[in-house]
Structure formats: C-alpha cells, structure tokens
Design a protein around this motif. Structure first.
Motif, PDB file in Angstrom:
ATOM      1  N   VAL A  34      -1.736 -14.502  15.523  1.00 49.16           N
ATOM      2  CA  VAL A  34      -1.150 -13.634  14.905  1.00 49.16           C
ATOM      3  C   VAL A  34      -2.064 -12.293  14.660  1.00 49.16           C
ATOM      4  N   ILE A  35      -1.706 -11.188  15.044  1.00 45.00           N
ATOM      5  CA  ILE A  35      -2.518  -9.818  14.712  1.00 45.00           C
ATOM      6  C   ILE A  35      -1.805  -9.126  13.780  1.00 45.00           C
ATOM      7  N   GLY A  36      -2.682  -7.878  13.305  1.00 48.86           N
ATOM      8  CA  GLY A  36      -1.719  -6.936  12.524  1.00 48.86           C
ATOM      9  C   GLY A  36      -2.548  -6.411  11.611  1.00 48.86           C
ATOM     10  N   PRO A  37      -2.289  -5.218  11.077  1.00 47.17           N
ATOM     11  CA  PRO A  37      -3.060  -4.553  10.162  1.00 47.17           C
ATOM     12  C   PRO A  37      -2.984  -5.303   8.609  1.00 47.17           C
ATOM     13  N   SER A  38      -4.125  -5.217   7.866  1.00 49.99           N
ATOM     14  CA  SER A  38      -4.369  -5.990   6.739  1.00 49.99           C
ATOM     15  C   SER A  38      -3.140  -5.379   5.644  1.00 49.99           C
ATOM     16  N   GLY A  39      -2.591  -6.449   5.021  1.00 46.37           N
ATOM     17  CA  GLY A  39      -1.460  -6.359   4.169  1.00 46.37           C
ATOM     18  C   GLY A  39      -0.161  -6.602   4.882  1.00 46.37           C
ATOM     19  N   SER A  40      -0.231  -6.698   6.138  1.00 41.81           N
ATOM     20  CA  SER A  40       1.249  -6.874   6.788  1.00 41.81           C
ATOM     21  C   SER A  40       1.837  -8.158   6.709  1.00 41.81           C
ATOM     22  N   GLY A  41       1.075  -8.975   6.010  1.00 35.48           N
ATOM     23  CA  GLY A  41       1.888 -10.299   5.634  1.00 35.48           C
ATOM     24  C   GLY A  41       1.165 -11.719   6.385  1.00 35.48           C
ATOM     25  N   LYS A  42       0.362 -11.559   7.018  1.00 35.53           N
ATOM     26  CA  LYS A  42      -0.060 -12.416   8.160  1.00 35.53           C
ATOM     27  C   LYS A  42      -0.569 -13.913   7.136  1.00 35.53           C
ATOM     28  N   SER A  43      -1.184 -13.619   6.256  1.00 35.36           N
ATOM     29  CA  SER A  43      -1.605 -14.743   5.506  1.00 35.36           C
ATOM     30  C   SER A  43      -0.371 -15.285   4.796  1.00 35.36           C
ATOM     31  N   THR A  44       0.284 -14.497   4.367  1.00 32.06           N
ATOM     32  CA  THR A  44       1.629 -15.116   3.671  1.00 32.06           C
ATOM     33  C   THR A  44       2.448 -15.850   4.576  1.00 32.06           C
ATOM     34  N   LEU A  45       2.554 -15.228   5.778  1.00 33.89           N
ATOM     35  CA  LEU A  45       3.283 -16.112   6.864  1.00 33.89           C
ATOM     36  C   LEU A  45       2.724 -17.667   6.980  1.00 33.89           C
ATOM     37  N   LEU A  46       1.436 -17.581   7.083  1.00 32.69           N
ATOM     38  CA  LEU A  46       0.689 -18.962   7.229  1.00 32.69           C
ATOM     39  C   LEU A  46       1.090 -19.742   5.916  1.00 32.69           C
ATOM     40  N   ARG A  47       0.882 -19.148   4.814  1.00 32.21           N
ATOM     41  CA  ARG A  47       1.100 -20.004   3.527  1.00 32.21           C
ATOM     42  C   ARG A  47       2.457 -20.470   3.270  1.00 32.21           C
ATOM     43  N   CYS A  48       3.325 -19.807   3.890  1.00 26.90           N
ATOM     44  CA  CYS A  48       4.722 -20.103   3.889  1.00 26.90           C
ATOM     45  C   CYS A  48       5.131 -21.333   5.048  1.00 26.90           C
ATOM     46  N   PHE A 210       2.377  -9.473  17.128  1.00 28.67           N
ATOM     47  CA  PHE A 210       1.743  -8.513  16.414  1.00 28.67           C
ATOM     48  C   PHE A 210       2.730  -8.317  15.105  1.00 28.67           C
ATOM     49  N   MET A 211       2.334  -8.346  14.116  1.00 25.39           N
ATOM     50  CA  MET A 211       2.969  -7.999  12.706  1.00 25.39           C
ATOM     51  C   MET A 211       2.579  -6.774  12.206  1.00 25.39           C
ATOM     52  N   ASP A 212       3.659  -6.082  11.585  1.00 23.30           N
ATOM     53  CA  ASP A 212       3.269  -4.813  10.712  1.00 23.30           C
ATOM     54  C   ASP A 212       4.322  -4.955   9.631  1.00 23.30           C
ATOM     55  N   GLN A 213       3.957  -4.608   8.514  1.00 22.74           N
ATOM     56  CA  GLN A 213       4.909  -4.544   7.423  1.00 22.74           C
ATOM     57  C   GLN A 213       6.041  -5.315   7.044  1.00 22.74           C
ATOM     58  N   GLY A 214       5.351  -6.786   7.308  1.00 23.09           N
ATOM     59  CA  GLY A 214       6.219  -7.646   6.936  1.00 23.09           C
ATOM     60  C   GLY A 214       7.415  -8.080   8.187  1.00 23.09           C
ATOM     61  N   VAL A 215       7.202  -7.502   9.346  1.00 24.88           N
ATOM     62  CA  VAL A 215       8.025  -7.791  10.449  1.00 24.88           C
ATOM     63  C   VAL A 215       7.447  -8.082  11.705  1.00 24.88           C
ATOM     64  N   GLY A 227      -2.538  -6.120  26.521  1.00 24.49           N
ATOM     65  CA  GLY A 227      -2.897  -5.137  27.586  1.00 24.49           C
ATOM     66  C   GLY A 227      -1.617  -4.232  27.836  1.00 24.49           C
ATOM     67  N   ASP A 228      -0.385  -4.416  27.772  1.00 29.09           N
ATOM     68  CA  ASP A 228       0.461  -3.310  27.869  1.00 29.09           C
ATOM     69  C   ASP A 228       1.589  -3.324  26.731  1.00 29.09           C
ATOM     70  N   PRO A 229       1.034  -2.845  25.531  1.00 29.05           N
ATOM     71  CA  PRO A 229       2.169  -2.877  24.417  1.00 29.05           C
ATOM     72  C   PRO A 229       3.196  -1.893  24.498  1.00 29.05           C
ATOM     73  N   GLN A 230       4.406  -2.433  24.022  1.00 29.19           N
ATOM     74  CA  GLN A 230       5.720  -1.578  24.091  1.00 29.19           C
ATOM     75  C   GLN A 230       5.855  -0.748  23.089  1.00 29.19           C
ATOM     76  N   HIS A 231       4.768  -1.014  22.003  1.00 29.47           N
ATOM     77  CA  HIS A 231       5.321  -0.201  20.677  1.00 29.47           C
ATOM     78  C   HIS A 231       4.473   0.806  20.403  1.00 29.47           C
ATOM     79  N   GLU A 232       4.599   1.865  19.719  1.00 30.02           N
ATOM     80  CA  GLU A 232       3.464   2.571  19.458  1.00 30.02           C
ATOM     81  C   GLU A 232       2.790   2.169  18.262  1.00 30.02           C
ATOM     82  N   ARG A 233       3.218   1.337  17.305  1.00 31.06           N
ATOM     83  CA  ARG A 233       2.575   0.820  16.270  1.00 31.06           C
ATOM     84  C   ARG A 233       1.519  -0.345  16.502  1.00 31.06           C
ATOM     85  N   THR A 234       1.877  -1.031  17.861  1.00 35.56           N
ATOM     86  CA  THR A 234       0.924  -1.785  18.261  1.00 35.56           C
ATOM     87  C   THR A 234      -0.129  -0.972  18.827  1.00 35.56           C
TER      88      THR A 234
END
Ligand code: ADP
Ligand code: MG
Length: 242
Positions: A34-48, A210-215, A227-234
């Motif tokens: 799981v990758i993504g910016p700080s604060g995107s909810g990655k740790s919360t996801l694992l903790r759930c 890839f997670m961003d802002q809780g999704v 290698g070939d991300p489909q979304h601009e945020r990624t």
C-alpha cells in the motif's frame, strides 16, 4: 482463497472521515504493498485490519472470520496476525531472545523451552541468532526491527502486516530489513505492507494499492500502478517519491 477481504470499509474520527469506502482483498500467499501520501489513511487501514481501530462501518474478514462481527473472539482472531510497526517496541530490559519468548509464553501458553527453541529458530531466519542474549540497546535500528519481525513470526501468523517498517531507519540499515521481508515473501507468507520503498514494491509485490484521501485510486500489478499509472494523482505521487 483470500486471507483478507475488506468490503466498503469506512472509518471516521469524529467528523473526520479517514477511510471512505475501501474494498480490496489479499489472496493467500500474496504480497500487497500500500502506497500513498502521508495522511491518506494507510495506517488507519492496517489498524482496522487487526482491529486496533474499530471500523465505523464495513466488513473485515480474515481467513473467513468476520472480525467486524460483534460476537467474534477478537483476541483469538488477532493472534493470527503479525504486526510490525515503524517503531520496534522491544522491551529494553529483556534480552533479544526473551523479547521473542514472552508473548509465546503468555498468549500461546508455550512452555519456556519450546518458546526459546522457536525464538532461536526465528532469530536464525532473520540472521541474528548471535544476538540472542544481547539487549535491544546493543543493536542497530535495523537489527532491532529484524528482532521485531522474528517476534511476530514466532506467533505463527497467517498474515503479516507491516506499517512503514523501514521509515525510522538510517538508509544504510534499510536493505537488511527489506531483505528479510523479501525472503518471507519468497517463503510464501501473506503480507500487507505499507511502504515508501518503491523498488521493494516493484520487485516483491504481487499487487500495489495506491491510496489518496481515504480512497483507493489504483490497485493492480506493480508494473501497472508504478510503471504505467492511469491516474494523475498516482503519477504526481510517484514523481515525488521516485
Ligand atoms: P497515513 O498512515 O497514510 O499517513 P493515517 O492513517 O495515519 O495516514 O492518518 C489518516 C488521517 O487520520 C490523518 O488525518 C490523521 O491525522 C487522522 N487520524 C489517524 N488516527 C487518528 C486518531 N486516532 N484520532 C484522530 N485522527 C486520527
Ligand atoms: Mg502511517
């Protein structure tokens, strides 16, 4: 067969919605990073996933047991999960081998001799058998993290959760910890790994989320998501970390 199934998981802290409907699975034997910016909810996801946090809604199923079912024996279910954090949390007053024995004795009720044998087996696996009688303060951060991994493995988990296990380490110590994780993956351990180590994700992961802002923005094989991300945020995130 899947080891983890997460369905429409939501988690709020007060009015702050941190997870906004997460769906994914980890198949048995797979490594999912799981990758993504700080604060995107990655740790919360694992903790759930290990119910250190109670989800607001949604389902978390681990090996067919619904952890979000109010009648489930959470402690028994949680015993199947190994967790490795950024901070190693070893007991400073206990030797390395005692650190690995204590939960085996208290939680699994293993006899002392058996716990010690299993502790030493797992120390060997992480390449630290010669440090069995040292104290944590006598070890480098990377060695302490490998002890923390051995401690989790000694509980015979069916799933290992890692939350940025190398983020607190000096750069020259990161490789040894990733090497142990890579070996675990090759041995067939099911793993859910939050990491900023893109080379590890690219080479070891079966899937990258890839997670961003809780999704979840993207979920696929590393050659696609990294290698070939489909979304601009990624793409924007990867530009910053690669
Ligand atoms: P990440 O691991 O991706 O950096 P986190 O899951 O730690 O993200 O945090 C996501 C958001 O949830 C952040 O805004 C954080 O401040 C908030 N948060 C996390 N844990 C708590 C908590 N126990 N109480 C309140 N807010 C929290
Ligand atoms: Mg985090």
């Amino acid at each position: 067969m899947s080891t983890v199934e997460i369905k429409d998981l939501h988690k709020s802290f007060g009015s702050l919605e941190v997870l906004k409907g997460i769906d994914f699975t980890v198949e048995t034997g797979q490594v999912v990073c799981v990758i993504g910016p700080s604060g995107s909810g990655k740790s919360t996801l694992l903790r759930c996933v290990n119910l250190l946090e109670q989800p607001t809604s949604g389902r978390v199923v681990v090996e067919g047991i619904e952890l979000t079912d109010p009648d489930v024996d959470i402690d028994a279910a949680r015993r199947r999960l190994g967790m490795v954090f950024q901070q190693f949390n070893l007991f400073p007053h206990l030797t390395v081998v005692r650190n690995i024995m204590i939960a085996q004795e208290r939680v699994l009720k293993r006899k002392r001799a058996e716990a010690e044998r299993i502790a030493r087996e797992n120390l060997e696996k992480v390449g630290l058998l010669e440090k069995a009688d040292a104290y944590p303060a006598q070890l480098s951060g990377g060695q302490q993290q490998r002890v923390a991994i051995a401690r989790a493995l000694a509980m015979n988990p069916t799933l290992m959760l890692f939350d940025e296990p190398t983020s607190a380490l000096d750069p020259e110590l990161v490789g040894d910890v990733l090497g142990v994780m890579r070996q675990l993956a090759e041995d067939g351990m099911t793993m859910l790994v939050v990491t900023h180590e893109m080379a590890f994700a690219r080479e070891v992961a079966d899937r990258v989320v890839f997670m961003d802002q809780g999704v979840i923005v993207e979920d696929g094989p590393p050659q696609q998501v990294i290698g070939d991300p489909q979304h601009e945020r990624t793409r924007e995130f990867l530009r910053r970390v690669l």
